[in-house]
Design an enzyme around this catalytic site. Structure first.
Site, PDB file in Angstrom:
ATOM      1  N   ASN A 137       0.863  -1.183   0.000  1.00 16.38           N
ATOM      2  CA  ASN A 137       0.000   0.000   0.000  1.00 16.38           C
ATOM      3  C   ASN A 137       0.896   1.229   0.000  1.00 16.38           C
ATOM      4  OD1 ASN A 137      -1.933   1.960   0.339  1.00 16.38           O
ATOM      5  ND2 ASN A 137      -2.498   1.370   2.418  1.00 16.38           N
ATOM      6  N   TRP A 138       1.015   1.857  -1.153  1.00 21.79           N
ATOM      7  CA  TRP A 138       1.912   3.002  -1.282  1.00 21.79           C
ATOM      8  C   TRP A 138       1.355   4.264  -0.620  1.00 21.79           C
ATOM      9  CZ3 TRP A 138       3.682   2.771  -7.158  1.00 21.79           C
ATOM     10  CH2 TRP A 138       4.350   1.570  -7.378  1.00 21.79           C
ATOM     11  N   LYS A 139       0.060   4.251  -0.320  1.00 19.23           N
ATOM     12  CA  LYS A 139      -0.609   5.417   0.275  1.00 19.23           C
ATOM     13  C   LYS A 139      -0.365   6.656  -0.600  1.00 19.23           C
ATOM     14  CE  LYS A 139      -0.322   3.177   4.736  1.00 19.23           C
ATOM     15  NZ  LYS A 139      -0.172   3.311   6.206  1.00 19.23           N
ATOM     16  N   GLU A 164      -6.949   4.311   8.036  1.00 13.07           N
ATOM     17  CA  GLU A 164      -6.828   5.737   7.727  1.00 13.07           C
ATOM     18  C   GLU A 164      -8.106   6.265   7.096  1.00 13.07           C
ATOM     19  OE1 GLU A 164      -2.060   5.084   7.155  1.00 13.07           O
ATOM     20  OE2 GLU A 164      -3.315   5.395   5.383  1.00 13.07           O
ATOM     21  N   GLU A 172      -5.084  -5.536  10.361  1.00 10.47           N
ATOM     22  CA  GLU A 172      -4.090  -4.497  10.619  1.00 10.47           C
ATOM     23  C   GLU A 172      -4.361  -3.859  11.987  1.00 10.47           C
ATOM     24  OE1 GLU A 172      -2.351  -2.683   6.718  1.00 10.47           O
ATOM     25  OE2 GLU A 172      -4.314  -1.847   7.092  1.00 10.47           O
ATOM     26  N   GLY A 191       2.512   1.964  10.840  1.00 11.51           N
ATOM     27  CA  GLY A 191       3.383   3.128  10.729  1.00 11.51           C
ATOM     28  C   GLY A 191       4.065   3.534  12.017  1.00 11.51           C
ATOM     29  N   SER A 196       3.665  -2.524  10.157  1.00 10.79           N
ATOM     30  CA  SER A 196       5.121  -2.471  10.320  1.00 10.79           C
ATOM     31  C   SER A 196       5.817  -3.772   9.915  1.00 10.79           C
ATOM     32  CB  SER A 196       5.490  -2.085  11.756  1.00 10.79           C
ATOM     33  OG  SER A 196       4.990  -0.795  12.076  1.00 10.79           O
ATOM     34  N   GLY A 232       3.048  -1.399   4.224  1.00 10.08           N
ATOM     35  CA  GLY A 232       3.030   0.041   4.004  1.00 10.08           C
ATOM     36  C   GLY A 232       4.385   0.569   3.586  1.00 10.08           C
ATOM     37  N   GLY A 233       5.093   1.209   4.527  1.00  9.19           N
ATOM     38  CA  GLY A 233       6.341   1.897   4.211  1.00  9.19           C
ATOM     39  C   GLY A 233       7.388   1.035   3.536  1.00  9.19           C
TER      40      GLY A 233
END
Length: 250
Positions: free
Chosen positions: A9-11, A97, A167, A173, A213, A234-235
């Site tokens: 998920n690049w957001k 989010e 999640e 994050g 994470s 995510g990141g």
């Protein structure tokens, strides 16, 4: 491939130029994957990343959100039919989010899930609890309620097309990750819920991802749990160096 998947998920990250290079870099480094790999990209990049994945078996594209109406005066939104016509494979729905910043609840998310399925798009449905809920020991109750409201109205054929992503909000994050056993316990609970509602055959084949994470250092241990089928990342999905080892851990 069975039920396994690693989704990124690049957001709201990467420009179109950066995103194309990232997708191409991941594919070049990972080669033909042993699991499904999904790029969840910003809306402006959907078409170009789809063009990249179309030529590479095992790779897919997900939208990060979708509106619940078919069409209309909803400036800035995308409908299920638009995504389907563009050949988009998956859509992420119910992310924490979206719940937190856009006040989406599971009644709305249920509507979106049904719209996506009707258009032939596979939903990646996100659920999870906040830290205070976990600390109070109510995490299974909260996640159960989310799944019941969002997914239990689906038919047996429809639920087969849904990916569930657990999640824990406290791990998204933050650098804090649920322990492999915490992840396994919740995933097993979710699979039991699917079993009770839809039957053992469907439960045995539903894909349940862990998100929160995930990184190269912990992916193999988390993915090694029997009911964890992969990750929604995510990141760490924003660089070839981090995402490829996670793909290979699955």
């Amino acid at each position: 491939m069975s039920r396994t998947m690693v989704a990124g998920n690049w957001k709201m990250n990467t420009t179109p130029t950066e995103g194309k290079a990232l997708a191409e870099g991941v594919i070049a480094a990972a080669g033909t994957p042993s699991t499904k790999v999904v790029f969840g990209v910003p809306a402006i990049q959907l078409m170009q990343v789809k063009a990249v994945t179309a030529a590479n078996p095992g790779y897919f594209v997900a939208a990060q959100n979708m509106h619940h109406e078919d069409k209309g005066a909803y400036t800035g939104e995308l409908s299920a039919s638009m995504l389907a016509d563009a050949g988009i494979d998956y859509v992420i729905l119910g992310h924490s989010e979206r719940r937190e910043y856009f006040n989406e609840d599971d009644s709305l998310i249920n509507t979106k899930v049904l719209k996506a399925l009707a258009a032939g798009i596979k939903p990646i449905y996100c659920c999870g609890e906040k830290l205070n809920v976990r600390e109070a020991g109510n995490h299974e109750m909260v996640v159960s309620k989310q799944i019941e409201e969002a997914l239990f109205s689906l038919s047996r054929d429809q639920i087969k097309e849904v990916v569930i992503a657990y999640e824990p909000v406290w791990a998204i994050g933050t650098g804090v990750t649920a322990s492999p056993q915490q992840a396994q316990d919740m995933h097993a609970h979710i699979r039991r819920m699917i079993d009770n509602q839809f039957g053992s055959e469907i439960a045995a084949n539903v894909t349940i991802l862990y998100g929160g994470s995930v990184k190269p250092a912990n992916a193999e241990e988390i993915f090694g749990m029997p009911d964890v089928d992969g990750g929604l990342v995510g990141g760490a999905s924003l660089s070839v160096e981090n995402f490829v080892p996670i793909i290979k851990a699955r």
